[in-house]
Write a protein that holds these residues in place. Sequence first.
Motif, short mmCIF file in Angstrom:
data_model
loop_
_atom_site.label_atom_id
_atom_site.label_comp_id
_atom_site.label_asym_id
_atom_site.label_seq_id
_atom_site.Cartn_x
_atom_site.Cartn_y
_atom_site.Cartn_z
N THR A 27 -42.59 9.20 68.56
CA THR A 27 -42.20 8.63 67.27
C THR A 27 -42.56 9.57 66.14
O THR A 27 -41.76 9.82 65.23
N PHE A 28 -43.78 10.11 66.18
CA PHE A 28 -44.21 11.08 65.17
C PHE A 28 -43.28 12.29 65.16
O PHE A 28 -42.88 12.79 64.10
N SER A 29 -42.90 12.75 66.36
CA SER A 29 -42.02 13.91 66.46
C SER A 29 -40.66 13.63 65.83
O SER A 29 -40.10 14.47 65.12
N PHE A 30 -40.13 12.43 66.05
CA PHE A 30 -38.83 12.08 65.47
C PHE A 30 -38.90 11.92 63.96
O PHE A 30 -37.94 12.25 63.26
N ILE A 31 -40.03 11.41 63.46
CA ILE A 31 -40.19 11.31 62.01
C ILE A 31 -40.16 12.70 61.38
O ILE A 31 -39.52 12.94 60.35
N VAL A 32 -40.86 13.63 62.03
CA VAL A 32 -40.85 15.03 61.56
C VAL A 32 -39.44 15.58 61.59
O VAL A 32 -38.98 16.26 60.67
N GLU A 33 -38.70 15.26 62.67
CA GLU A 33 -37.32 15.71 62.80
C GLU A 33 -36.43 15.12 61.71
O GLU A 33 -35.56 15.80 61.15
N LYS A 34 -36.66 13.84 61.38
CA LYS A 34 -35.88 13.20 60.33
C LYS A 34 -36.19 13.79 58.96
O LYS A 34 -35.32 13.84 58.09
N ILE A 35 -37.43 14.23 58.77
CA ILE A 35 -37.76 14.93 57.52
C ILE A 35 -36.90 16.18 57.40
O ILE A 35 -36.37 16.50 56.32
N ASN A 36 -36.70 16.86 58.53
CA ASN A 36 -35.87 18.07 58.52
C ASN A 36 -34.40 17.72 58.29
O ASN A 36 -33.71 18.39 57.51
N GLU A 37 -33.91 16.67 58.93
CA GLU A 37 -32.49 16.33 58.83
C GLU A 37 -32.12 15.69 57.51
O GLU A 37 -31.08 15.98 56.92
N LEU A 38 -32.97 14.77 57.04
CA LEU A 38 -32.59 13.93 55.91
C LEU A 38 -33.60 13.91 54.78
O LEU A 38 -33.24 13.83 53.61
N GLY A 39 -34.88 13.98 55.14
CA GLY A 39 -35.91 13.89 54.11
C GLY A 39 -35.96 15.10 53.20
O GLY A 39 -36.58 15.05 52.13
N LEU A 40 -35.30 16.20 53.62
CA LEU A 40 -35.29 17.39 52.77
C LEU A 40 -34.58 17.13 51.44
O LEU A 40 -34.83 17.83 50.46
N ASN A 41 -33.69 16.13 51.42
CA ASN A 41 -33.06 15.75 50.15
C ASN A 41 -34.12 15.33 49.14
O ASN A 41 -34.03 15.65 47.95
N ILE A 42 -35.12 14.59 49.63
CA ILE A 42 -36.21 14.14 48.74
C ILE A 42 -37.03 15.34 48.28
O ILE A 42 -37.37 15.45 47.10
N VAL A 43 -37.33 16.26 49.21
CA VAL A 43 -38.13 17.45 48.86
C VAL A 43 -37.39 18.31 47.85
O VAL A 43 -37.98 18.79 46.87
N VAL A 44 -36.08 18.51 48.08
CA VAL A 44 -35.28 19.29 47.14
C VAL A 44 -35.27 18.62 45.77
O VAL A 44 -35.40 19.28 44.73
N GLY A 45 -35.14 17.29 45.77
CA GLY A 45 -35.14 16.56 44.50
C GLY A 45 -36.44 16.71 43.74
O GLY A 45 -36.44 16.80 42.50
N ARG A 46 -37.55 16.75 44.47
CA ARG A 46 -38.86 16.86 43.81
C ARG A 46 -39.14 18.29 43.35
O ARG A 46 -39.72 18.51 42.28
N LEU A 47 -38.74 19.29 44.15
CA LEU A 47 -39.06 20.68 43.82
C LEU A 47 -38.03 21.34 42.92
O LEU A 47 -38.37 22.23 42.12
N PHE A 48 -36.75 20.92 43.05
CA PHE A 48 -35.68 21.58 42.30
C PHE A 48 -34.87 20.62 41.43
O PHE A 48 -33.78 20.97 41.00
N LEU A 49 -35.35 19.38 41.24
CA LEU A 49 -34.72 18.34 40.43
C LEU A 49 -33.57 17.66 41.20
O LEU A 49 -32.86 18.31 41.98
N PRO A 50 -33.34 16.35 40.98
CA PRO A 50 -32.30 15.61 41.70
C PRO A 50 -30.90 16.19 41.55
O PRO A 50 -30.05 16.02 42.43
#
Length: 452
Positions: free
Chosen positions: A204-227
């Motif tokens: 489960t932890f591994s899949f959450i990490v994978e989902k961060i790569n697939e989809l959660g990067l939108n959140i990271v991009v929004g925080r680091l480079f603005l929405p």
Amino acid sequence: MGKEEFGIWLILLSIVNLIRGINVGQTNYSSNLINLNYSKGDGSLLNKLVSYGHSANIIMVVFQIIIVICISIPFVLNGITGISLSFIKNSNLSLSLLLLLIPTIIYQYATLFLLRLFEPAGKIHISIKYSFLGELVDMIGTILFIFLFKSILGMSFGIFLFNSLYSIFLIWFVKRQVHFLNHDSFKFSLNKGLSQIVKSLLLTFSFIVEKINELGLNIVVGRLFLPINVPLFSASKTITNIALKVSSALVGPLMPSVQNNFATDNHQSNNQLIVKFWKFTSNILLLGVVGFYPIIPFLFEKWTLGKISYNGTLIVCFLMSILFQNFSSILVECLRKLNLIKEITGYNLLKVGVIIALFIVGGILKDFNFVGYAILIAEVLSTLYLYFIRRSYFADASLSRVFKWRMLINLIFSTLFIMYSFNLINYIYVIIGVIALVIVDFMKSKKNENTI
């Protein structure tokens, strides 16, 4: 819907999919146990495993609903996404989040657990067909409500309605069609469900990490480079991921055979499947990327309605990363379907760790191109990681030679494409280089076709 509102919509979807990812590990773990034990022909054992998986899913669905209720509190949502409190309240984002998640996690149970019950009996085509229909239903519902309401809340309601109805249909369909199910298959057991969840925690932890790569990067991009930069990142990924559809479509149907071969210690057959997959998809992808690249600017403009600026560096990096992602995809799926949890967790942690580290560097330097560099470098390093851990599960000298050769082809092609992107060579040389690589690979394959 404006560009900024669209970016917020993408961030909202990322939150939903990250919460959805909490249960992906357990559903895969439970389904894999059923597939790996099907060949034993023990109907009683299969029904117990279905019951354990069903119980674990019920517990996880309740847990996911509690999480989204907490996250949908306006000040919490503001803290996670950076979206203003006034926008959250005025646009009913909290309600939208609830409408998106609740049917999505029920749909997840129906597709990732129930539909996969067809796989061990050799009916994976049924699972693929109804999963595809579900995606189609979801897309039609979203588009329909975009035109009807043109708001985040309207689209959320559309997804809620269509996913809810389709999930109810799937649950009814599976219970009627899977031959080994009986009245004991869906008995709820709190203790067995919790035990199944504990056993699958690392996956489960591994899949959450994978989902961060697939989809959660939108959140990271929004925080680091603005929405406002999220649509550029998301649109570029969506356009380039078209090139990955061939391998994605081919990997899934191979997995029941891989699981059966592994259960019966038939490693030679698995090696043959992996090599055939590499040879076919790699060359198709090389030729496809070369032919596809010149029309990407046109597709990008049409896809974004000309509202988002085209970034060539981002596109090139994403396309090159897909070459390595395609190459590693079958090994990743093998690790996942065989419940080799530590190995898949290491792979996902390495990939996401490199991406986020380079994203942060790009944010500090205010250089959005680092987003592309991060994705490409992470895919190369994580593919090399698979090479070093493969020996325990795919220990074959011929497989190792094929791996090195295909890595070399990808590196040569990536070098040619990057040189072109920096205006060091003409595109005709990229085309000539790819044709030469495919011809050499074909000749090499003919020479060594009896090696593995």
